[in-house]
Design an enzyme around this catalytic site. Structure first.
Site, PDB file in Angstrom:
ATOM      1  N   CYS A   1     158.011  59.740 -44.653  1.00 42.57           N
ATOM      2  CA  CYS A   1     156.917  58.860 -44.383  1.00 42.57           C
ATOM      3  C   CYS A   1     155.727  59.181 -45.097  1.00 42.57           C
ATOM      4  CB  CYS A   1     156.773  58.791 -42.844  1.00 42.57           C
ATOM      5  SG  CYS A   1     155.484  57.692 -42.411  1.00 42.57           S
TER       6      CYS A   1
ATOM      7  N   CYS B   1     156.447  55.404 -46.186  1.00 35.83           N
ATOM      8  CA  CYS B   1     155.855  54.361 -45.166  1.00 35.83           C
ATOM      9  C   CYS B   1     154.298  54.346 -45.752  1.00 35.83           C
ATOM     10  CB  CYS B   1     155.690  54.514 -43.882  1.00 35.83           C
ATOM     11  SG  CYS B   1     157.046  55.324 -43.234  1.00 35.83           S
TER      12      CYS B   1
ATOM     13  N   LYS C   1     154.126  53.704 -49.759  1.00 32.11           N
ATOM     14  CA  LYS C   1     154.473  52.440 -49.787  1.00 32.11           C
ATOM     15  C   LYS C   1     153.373  51.391 -49.363  1.00 32.11           C
ATOM     16  CE  LYS C   1     156.020  50.362 -46.583  1.00 32.11           C
ATOM     17  NZ  LYS C   1     157.167  50.443 -45.915  1.00 32.11           N
TER      18      LYS C   1
ATOM     19  N   TYR D   1     165.388  47.073 -46.252  1.00 33.79           N
ATOM     20  CA  TYR D   1     163.890  47.228 -46.176  1.00 33.79           C
ATOM     21  C   TYR D   1     163.269  47.532 -47.574  1.00 33.79           C
ATOM     22  CZ  TYR D   1     163.556  47.820 -41.078  1.00 33.79           C
ATOM     23  OH  TYR D   1     163.506  47.563 -39.599  1.00 33.79           O
TER      24      TYR D   1
ATOM     25  N   GLU E   1     160.671  45.447 -50.091  1.00 33.98           N
ATOM     26  CA  GLU E   1     159.476  45.794 -50.043  1.00 33.98           C
ATOM     27  C   GLU E   1     159.272  46.046 -51.576  1.00 33.98           C
ATOM     28  OE1 GLU E   1     158.683  47.545 -45.674  1.00 33.98           O
ATOM     29  OE2 GLU E   1     159.124  49.058 -47.145  1.00 33.98           O
TER      30      GLU E   1
ATOM     31  N   HIS F   1     141.606  30.859 -31.168  1.00 36.05           N
ATOM     32  CA  HIS F   1     141.603  29.799 -32.401  1.00 36.05           C
ATOM     33  C   HIS F   1     140.412  30.159 -33.241  1.00 36.05           C
ATOM     34  CE1 HIS F   1     142.592  25.923 -34.057  1.00 36.05           C
ATOM     35  NE2 HIS F   1     141.380  25.556 -33.825  1.00 36.05           N
TER      36      HIS F   1
ATOM     37  N   GLU G   1     148.082  32.344 -32.653  1.00 38.11           N
ATOM     38  CA  GLU G   1     147.987  31.339 -31.515  1.00 38.11           C
ATOM     39  C   GLU G   1     149.279  30.415 -31.523  1.00 38.11           C
ATOM     40  OE1 GLU G   1     144.978  27.956 -31.802  1.00 38.11           O
ATOM     41  OE2 GLU G   1     144.943  28.568 -33.969  1.00 38.11           O
TER      42      GLU G   1
HETATM   43  P1  NDP Z   1     169.076  49.395 -45.465  1.00 37.34           P
HETATM   44  O1  NDP Z   1     170.144  50.067 -45.052  1.00 37.34           O
HETATM   45  O2  NDP Z   1     167.746  48.755 -45.059  1.00 37.34           O
HETATM   46  O3  NDP Z   1     169.378  48.447 -46.962  1.00 37.34           O
HETATM   47  C1  NDP Z   1     170.381  49.129 -47.828  1.00 37.34           C
HETATM   48  C2  NDP Z   1     170.883  48.131 -48.581  1.00 37.34           C
HETATM   49  O4  NDP Z   1     171.653  48.226 -49.810  1.00 37.34           O
HETATM   50  C3  NDP Z   1     171.580  46.929 -47.902  1.00 37.34           C
HETATM   51  O5  NDP Z   1     171.283  45.576 -48.258  1.00 37.34           O
HETATM   52  C4  NDP Z   1     173.011  47.129 -48.124  1.00 37.34           C
HETATM   53  O6  NDP Z   1     173.853  46.213 -48.044  1.00 37.34           O
HETATM   54  C5  NDP Z   1     172.939  47.569 -49.789  1.00 37.34           C
HETATM   55  N1  NDP Z   1     173.794  48.781 -50.077  1.00 37.34           N
HETATM   56  C6  NDP Z   1     174.324  49.720 -49.345  1.00 37.34           C
HETATM   57  N2  NDP Z   1     175.381  50.453 -49.968  1.00 37.34           N
HETATM   58  C7  NDP Z   1     175.600  49.529 -51.296  1.00 37.34           C
HETATM   59  C8  NDP Z   1     176.429  49.763 -52.313  1.00 37.34           C
HETATM   60  N3  NDP Z   1     177.269  50.553 -52.308  1.00 37.34           N
HETATM   61  N4  NDP Z   1     176.398  48.858 -53.085  1.00 37.34           N
HETATM   62  C9  NDP Z   1     175.503  47.747 -53.157  1.00 37.34           C
HETATM   63  N5  NDP Z   1     174.539  47.421 -52.200  1.00 37.34           N
HETATM   64  C10 NDP Z   1     174.737  48.432 -51.256  1.00 37.34           C
HETATM   65  O7  NDP Z   1     168.207  50.719 -46.526  1.00 37.34           O
HETATM   66  P2  NDP Z   1     166.909  51.096 -47.308  1.00 37.34           P
HETATM   67  O8  NDP Z   1     167.666  51.834 -48.542  1.00 37.34           O
HETATM   68  O9  NDP Z   1     166.267  49.741 -47.739  1.00 37.34           O
HETATM   69  O10 NDP Z   1     166.282  51.593 -46.287  1.00 37.34           O
HETATM   70  C11 NDP Z   1     166.655  52.767 -45.822  1.00 37.34           C
HETATM   71  C12 NDP Z   1     166.068  52.829 -44.201  1.00 37.34           C
HETATM   72  O11 NDP Z   1     164.684  53.364 -44.142  1.00 37.34           O
HETATM   73  C13 NDP Z   1     165.941  51.236 -43.506  1.00 37.34           C
HETATM   74  O12 NDP Z   1     166.924  51.103 -42.937  1.00 37.34           O
HETATM   75  C14 NDP Z   1     164.828  51.708 -42.544  1.00 37.34           C
HETATM   76  O13 NDP Z   1     165.444  52.227 -41.417  1.00 37.34           O
HETATM   77  C15 NDP Z   1     164.114  52.465 -43.322  1.00 37.34           C
HETATM   78  N6  NDP Z   1     162.683  52.068 -43.776  1.00 37.34           N
HETATM   79  C16 NDP Z   1     161.881  51.330 -43.138  1.00 37.34           C
HETATM   80  C17 NDP Z   1     160.617  50.747 -43.640  1.00 37.34           C
HETATM   81  C18 NDP Z   1     159.943  50.024 -42.343  1.00 37.34           C
HETATM   82  O14 NDP Z   1     159.920  50.247 -41.405  1.00 37.34           O
HETATM   83  N7  NDP Z   1     159.279  49.181 -42.851  1.00 37.34           N
HETATM   84  C19 NDP Z   1     160.735  50.635 -44.781  1.00 37.34           C
HETATM   85  C20 NDP Z   1     161.544  51.195 -45.643  1.00 37.34           C
HETATM   86  C21 NDP Z   1     162.808  51.956 -45.246  1.00 37.34           C
HETATM   87  P3  NDP Z   1     174.375  45.477 -46.575  1.00 37.34           P
HETATM   88  O15 NDP Z   1     173.306  44.640 -45.988  1.00 37.34           O
HETATM   89  O16 NDP Z   1     175.544  44.513 -47.209  1.00 37.34           O
HETATM   90  O17 NDP Z   1     174.961  46.602 -46.133  1.00 37.34           O
END
Ligand code: NDP
Length: 460
Positions: free
Chosen positions: A42, A47, A50, A179, A183, A437, A442
């Site tokens: 983080c 976080c 980012k 995510y 982002e 407002h 709101e």
């Molecule tokens: P996520 O799990 O959010 O997303 C992963 C993405 O990659 C999904 O769209 C998934 O598709 C796709 N994917 C997974 N495997 C493959 C593959 N082999 N080929 C192609 N696409 C694939 O993970 P992130 O890496 O974005 O983030 C990790 C975690 O970190 C998040 O889940 C969250 O918990 C945390 N995080 C939180 C944030 C916040 O609070 N603002 C910011 C950043 C991270 P599909 O949907 O089809 O499975």
């Protein structure tokens, strides 16, 4: 051999640091091992940096919008190395602050990888020493996972490297629809890169409310982000002027950088879990109960390594509850219900509670309230953007079970709505609340017209 410490924590990230500090406050002798930098994902490469990059990326729009408010802004220029150097300085400051917090709490910090040799022994690889501990807490977090082993994977970066690029890529292709992908798409787009996002499914942010997914996608596309769905990256090849990226439909893109944001995996390799008898869950994380206790009674695990809800505040709460339960004589199970979350895309997403689809699966009757409007600031700016808000209400008792939003400050707004959801507020409570407002928030208390009602009886 007597125990040298009451608690040995592996990993000085959000969960580990909180647990160490609170346990020490209860009088425990605590040691923390960290092989990389104190602060964890983080603070060091998640976080915090980012959000700094998100702030940087939003200025481009602000400079443009200022014209509608009478400002003449000279052609702005952006310098990536300045941003990264300033970001690095802030992260170093935070790392030092985390370290001194631990020191003030009388927690011993060792810079080393730690491996569990048996349920009461940890080996520090930096020195070869072993430490005997009454209790061990595993808080090692997760790391990016690239997915399939495709040709040219060595040219692909993850979010880890994205924070330290030497220069801003003119063209970047990001694979993933979660995510991190959305982002970083917003960050690079705002800073002036040409961004292509490739996602394997039908629409980005799987698991979020469908209206949120559709709305965010259209807003991202309005900002010039190219979103390619139902495709995966099949190969990446170095060419004269960048990287040639092949997709599953045989289309190809030439870009300067390729980033995969295809999920993160718990960091469990080489920790000695098998030797200690610590079992894994089907999710790939360490299996724990509501008190974060593993299959070995004196070994606990918190945060992303358990793959429950992978969010910093959840890891912190888990670490705190662990310390209260084990060292404070206050058994504290973790309540993982209705955890609010924000996606710092552009525009932001804020969510708490059930999506409409989840509500239909669980409830007998679901009332939906929605609104779409142009944020006030966009009017004089002449910007084509819309804010979206949605309330999901349990039709049988009027309770608000979900709130979903895409728009400026969604993260700030959803934090407060989460209190209402946690307190089991009803739609009538929202209606009773006087509006502030003129604000965007709101709208949450002035949605009178039901957009739809779904009843299981009628649907079946
Ligand atoms: P996520 O799990 O959010 O997303 C992963 C993405 O990659 C999904 O769209 C998934 O598709 C796709 N994917 C997974 N495997 C493959 C593959 N082999 N080929 C192609 N696409 C694939 O993970 P992130 O890496 O974005 O983030 C990790 C975690 O970190 C998040 O889940 C969250 O918990 C945390 N995080 C939180 C944030 C916040 O609070 N603002 C910011 C950043 C991270 P599909 O949907 O089809 O499975």
């Amino acid at each position: 051999m007597p125990e040298q410490v009451d608690l040995f924590v592996i990993g000085a990230g959000s969960g580990g640091v909180r647990a160490a500090r609170i346990a020490s406050g209860y009088g425990a002798r605590v040691m923390v091992a960290e092989e990389y930098r104190v602060g964890g994902t983080c603070v060091i490469r998640g976080c915090v940096p980012k959000k700094l990059l998100v702030y940087a990326s939003r200025f481009s729009k602000d400079f443009e919008d200022a014209a509608g408010y009478g400002w003449t802004v000279p052609e702005p220029t952006f310098d990536w190395p300045t941003l990264i150097a300033n970001k690095d300085r802030e992260i170093a400051r935070l790392e030092a602050a985390y370290t001194s917090t631990l020191e003030r709490a009388k927690v011993a910090v060792v810079k080393s990888r730690a491996v569990i040799e048996d349920p009461h022994t940890v080996r520090l690889l930096a020195t070869g020493e072993t430490v005997r501990a009454k209790t061990i807490l595993i808080a090692t977090g997760g790391s990016p996972h690239a997915g399939a082993q495709i040709a040219g994977l060595e040219h692909v970066i993850s979010s880890n490297e994205a924070f330290d690029l030497k220069e801003l890529p003119k063209r970047i292709l990001i694979q993933g629809g979660g995510y991190i992908a959305v982002e970083f798409a917003g960050i690079f787009n705002g800073l002036g890169s040409e961004v292509t996002l490739v996602y394997r499914g039908d629409n980005i942010l799987r698991g979020f409310d469908d209206d949120i997914r559709a709305h965010l996608r259209s807003e991202m596309e309005k900002r010039g982000i190219k979103i390619v769905t139902r495709q995966t990256v099949t190969d990446v090849e170095k060419v004269d002027h960048g990287l040639c990226v092949g997709l599953s439909d045989h289309e190809s893109f030439t870009v300067d950088k390729v980033m995969f944001a295809t999920g993160r995996r718990p960091l469990i390799a080489g920790l000695g879990l098998e030797a200690a008898g610590v079992r894994l869950a089907d999710t790939g994380g360490i299996a724990v109960d509501a008190f974060s206790q593993t299959s070995v009674p004196n070994i606990y695990a918190v945060g992303d390594v358990t793959n429950r809800i992978n969010l910093t505040p959840v890891a912190i709460r888990e670490g705190h509850a662990f310390a209260d339960s084990v060292f404070g004589n206050k058994p504290t199970p973790i309540d993982h219900a209705d955890v609010a979350t924000a996606v710092f895309s552009e525009p932001e997403v804020g969510v708490v509670g059930l999506s409409e689809t989840e509500a239909r699966a669980r409830l007998a009757r679901v009332d939906i309230y929605k609104t779409v409007f142009r944020p006030m600031k966009a009017t004089l700016a002449g910007r084509d953007t819309r804010t979206f808000m949605k309330l999901v209400v349990d039709g049988s008792n009027d309770r608000l079970v979900g709130c979903h939003m895409v728009g400026p400050d969604a993260g700030e707004i959803i934090q407060i709505v989460a209190i209402a959801v946690k307190m089991k507020a009803t739609k009538a409570d929202f209606d009773l609340t006087m509006a502030v407002h003129p604000t965007a928030a709101e709208e949450l208390v002035t949605m009178r017209e039901r957009a739809s009602t779904w009843a299981r009886e009628a649907a079946e």
